[in-house]
Design an enzyme around this catalytic site. Structure first.
Site, PDB file in Angstrom:
ATOM      1  N   TYR A 142       4.393   6.016  26.826  1.00 32.43           N
ATOM      2  CA  TYR A 142       2.971   6.783  26.136  1.00 32.43           C
ATOM      3  C   TYR A 142       2.752   6.253  24.675  1.00 32.43           C
ATOM      4  O   TYR A 142       1.892   5.889  24.684  1.00 32.43           O
ATOM      5  CB  TYR A 142       3.560   8.432  26.214  1.00 32.43           C
ATOM      6  CG  TYR A 142       2.660   9.165  25.264  1.00 32.43           C
ATOM      7  CD1 TYR A 142       1.369   9.687  25.678  1.00 32.43           C
ATOM      8  CD2 TYR A 142       3.148   9.792  23.972  1.00 32.43           C
ATOM      9  CE1 TYR A 142       0.731  10.695  24.502  1.00 32.43           C
ATOM     10  CE2 TYR A 142       2.400  10.468  23.071  1.00 32.43           C
ATOM     11  CZ  TYR A 142       1.250  10.942  23.458  1.00 32.43           C
ATOM     12  OH  TYR A 142       0.532  11.602  22.654  1.00 32.43           O
ATOM     13  N   LYS A 146      -0.623   4.503  23.355  1.00 28.53           N
ATOM     14  CA  LYS A 146      -1.178   4.936  22.163  1.00 28.53           C
ATOM     15  C   LYS A 146      -1.304   4.057  21.038  1.00 28.53           C
ATOM     16  O   LYS A 146      -2.471   4.123  20.241  1.00 28.53           O
ATOM     17  CB  LYS A 146      -0.442   6.369  21.634  1.00 28.53           C
ATOM     18  CG  LYS A 146      -0.349   7.471  22.119  1.00 28.53           C
ATOM     19  CD  LYS A 146      -1.697   8.155  22.793  1.00 28.53           C
ATOM     20  CE  LYS A 146      -2.170   8.907  21.735  1.00 28.53           C
ATOM     21  NZ  LYS A 146      -3.449   9.749  22.098  1.00 28.53           N
TER      22      LYS A 146
HETATM   23  P1  NAD Z   1      -3.721  18.143  26.916  1.00 29.67           P
HETATM   24  O1  NAD Z   1      -2.791  17.676  28.140  1.00 29.67           O
HETATM   25  O2  NAD Z   1      -3.684  19.869  26.762  1.00 29.67           O
HETATM   26  O3  NAD Z   1      -5.142  17.695  26.966  1.00 29.67           O
HETATM   27  C1  NAD Z   1      -5.441  16.684  27.391  1.00 29.67           C
HETATM   28  C2  NAD Z   1      -6.643  16.413  28.159  1.00 29.67           C
HETATM   29  O4  NAD Z   1      -7.202  15.133  28.717  1.00 29.67           O
HETATM   30  C3  NAD Z   1      -6.542  17.379  29.380  1.00 29.67           C
HETATM   31  O5  NAD Z   1      -7.568  18.534  29.651  1.00 29.67           O
HETATM   32  C4  NAD Z   1      -6.685  16.560  30.648  1.00 29.67           C
HETATM   33  O6  NAD Z   1      -7.135  16.687  31.988  1.00 29.67           O
HETATM   34  C5  NAD Z   1      -7.582  15.351  29.948  1.00 29.67           C
HETATM   35  N1  NAD Z   1      -7.332  13.941  30.810  1.00 29.67           N
HETATM   36  C6  NAD Z   1      -6.242  13.515  31.128  1.00 29.67           C
HETATM   37  N2  NAD Z   1      -6.456  12.157  31.698  1.00 29.67           N
HETATM   38  C7  NAD Z   1      -7.878  12.008  31.812  1.00 29.67           C
HETATM   39  C8  NAD Z   1      -8.668  10.954  32.449  1.00 29.67           C
HETATM   40  N3  NAD Z   1      -8.196   9.978  33.097  1.00 29.67           N
HETATM   41  N4  NAD Z   1     -10.117  11.363  32.351  1.00 29.67           N
HETATM   42  C9  NAD Z   1     -10.452  12.482  31.662  1.00 29.67           C
HETATM   43  N5  NAD Z   1      -9.745  13.494  31.118  1.00 29.67           N
HETATM   44  C10 NAD Z   1      -8.287  13.260  31.133  1.00 29.67           C
HETATM   45  O7  NAD Z   1      -3.217  17.329  25.528  1.00 29.67           O
HETATM   46  P2  NAD Z   1      -3.322  17.685  23.996  1.00 29.67           P
HETATM   47  O8  NAD Z   1      -1.968  18.228  23.627  1.00 29.67           O
HETATM   48  O9  NAD Z   1      -4.478  18.516  23.779  1.00 29.67           O
HETATM   49  O10 NAD Z   1      -3.471  16.403  23.495  1.00 29.67           O
HETATM   50  C11 NAD Z   1      -4.842  16.066  22.937  1.00 29.67           C
HETATM   51  C12 NAD Z   1      -4.524  14.329  22.349  1.00 29.67           C
HETATM   52  O11 NAD Z   1      -3.754  14.762  20.987  1.00 29.67           O
HETATM   53  C13 NAD Z   1      -3.822  13.403  22.946  1.00 29.67           C
HETATM   54  O12 NAD Z   1      -4.475  12.208  22.980  1.00 29.67           O
HETATM   55  C14 NAD Z   1      -2.325  13.396  22.867  1.00 29.67           C
HETATM   56  O13 NAD Z   1      -2.010  12.152  22.761  1.00 29.67           O
HETATM   57  C15 NAD Z   1      -2.799  13.751  21.047  1.00 29.67           C
HETATM   58  N6  NAD Z   1      -1.405  14.138  20.557  1.00 29.67           N
HETATM   59  C16 NAD Z   1      -1.018  15.383  20.881  1.00 29.67           C
HETATM   60  C17 NAD Z   1       0.116  16.095  20.287  1.00 29.67           C
HETATM   61  C18 NAD Z   1       0.549  17.491  20.793  1.00 29.67           C
HETATM   62  O14 NAD Z   1       1.686  17.956  19.920  1.00 29.67           O
HETATM   63  N7  NAD Z   1      -0.014  18.120  21.671  1.00 29.67           N
HETATM   64  C19 NAD Z   1       0.562  15.361  19.060  1.00 29.67           C
HETATM   65  C20 NAD Z   1       0.131  14.100  18.801  1.00 29.67           C
HETATM   66  C21 NAD Z   1      -1.033  13.724  19.697  1.00 29.67           C
END
Ligand code: NAD
Length: 245
Positions: A142, A146
């Protein structure tokens, strides 16, 4: 001459997710009209138009980006997945497709949700700054994707063409409707599996309240102008105080 899209219309790719939905709600509060692009639709809200599709599909993206001037890209497969091919397809090739679709649609600003783990090499980091190098041995697939994703987005920043990019790097995110972090902690504690200390009890870990993460994204978007020093740069984001475990 080409008509520039209205500056108050934006799109949130991944807007059905945990962070994405909080971002959408705040953007609506601030008077933006919002298009959500996601492979699933998880809610309905007045002022939001949903486009269901895979971000690897440029035609589907182009339909959602019509008349949009600002794009937030916060979609990713779950970090818990061990599907390497999926990470590569969505985070690397898909992000390339997002960049192309933005440029073709006349989008002016792209804000990427990256991750603080892009600089994590397995050893402690305290007060880590953005000049830390990317991890040479990322902790998982992952994170590897990223890193590639962030490089693609920041490299695409082009003042001449009027396409500006920035990346925000949260570590853990907590807040209402968090599907992972707190539910997993609570579940683990209930099963009696939290009765140990990692290290000597002074370890810190960085979690940021979701509304602060959203605030950082919106500030970055609104400051992203051709003469701004933030163009093409990544930014760590955190609360004032780390949480002590
Ligand atoms: P989440 O899984 O709740 O949301 C991700 C969304 O992306 C989902 O709604 C999913 O349906 C959509 N998605 C996935 N593949 C897709 C595709 N091929 N086409 C269109 N949509 C697609 O995750 P989150 O926690 O809201 O994370 C959001 C962002 O923040 C991500 O980029 C993640 O890497 C980053 N992030 C999250 C955290 C955390 O603690 N949650 C920490 C650091 C970075």
């Amino acid at each position: 001459t080409r008509v520039r899209p209205s500056s108050k219309r934006c799109a949130v790719i991944g807007g059905s997710g945990f962070l994405g939905r909080h971002l959408v709600e705040k953007l609506l509060d601030r008077g933006y009209s919002v298009s959500v692009f996601d492979i699933r639709q998880s809610y309905e809200l007045p002022g939001v138009t949903f486009y269901q599709g895979d971000l690897c599909d440029k035609q589907a993206l182009l339909a959602a980006l019509k008349d949009v001037s600002l794009v937030f890209h916060c979609a990713s497969p779950s970090p818990a997945s061990d599907d390497r091919a999926l990470f590569e397809r969505v985070n690397i090739q898909g992000t390339q497709t997002v960049i192309q679709a933005c440029i073709e649609s006349g989008v002016q600003r792209l804000v990427l949700t990256s991750s603080a783990s892009v600089v994590f090499e397995g050893t402690d980091i305290k007060n880590g700054r953005e000049d830390l190098p990317y991890a040479k041995k990322p902790i998982d697939y992952y994170t590897k994707t990223k890193i590639e994703q962030e490089k693609l987005v920041l490299k695409a920043c082009d003042n001449q063409k009027g396409f500006l990019t920035v990346a925000i790097r949260p570590h853990g995110i907590f807040g209402p409707r968090d599907p992972q972090l707190v539910p997993i902690l609570v579940d683990t504690a209930r099963r009696g599996k939290m009765k140990f200390i990692i290290g000597d009890g002074t370890n810190l870990v960085d979690f940021t309240f979701v509304e602060n993460v959203v605030h950082g994204h919106i500030l970055a978007a609104e400051r992203l102008r051709a003469d701004s020093p933030i163009c093409g740069k990544p930014y760590h984001i955190t609360n004032d105080e780390p949480i002590r475990f």
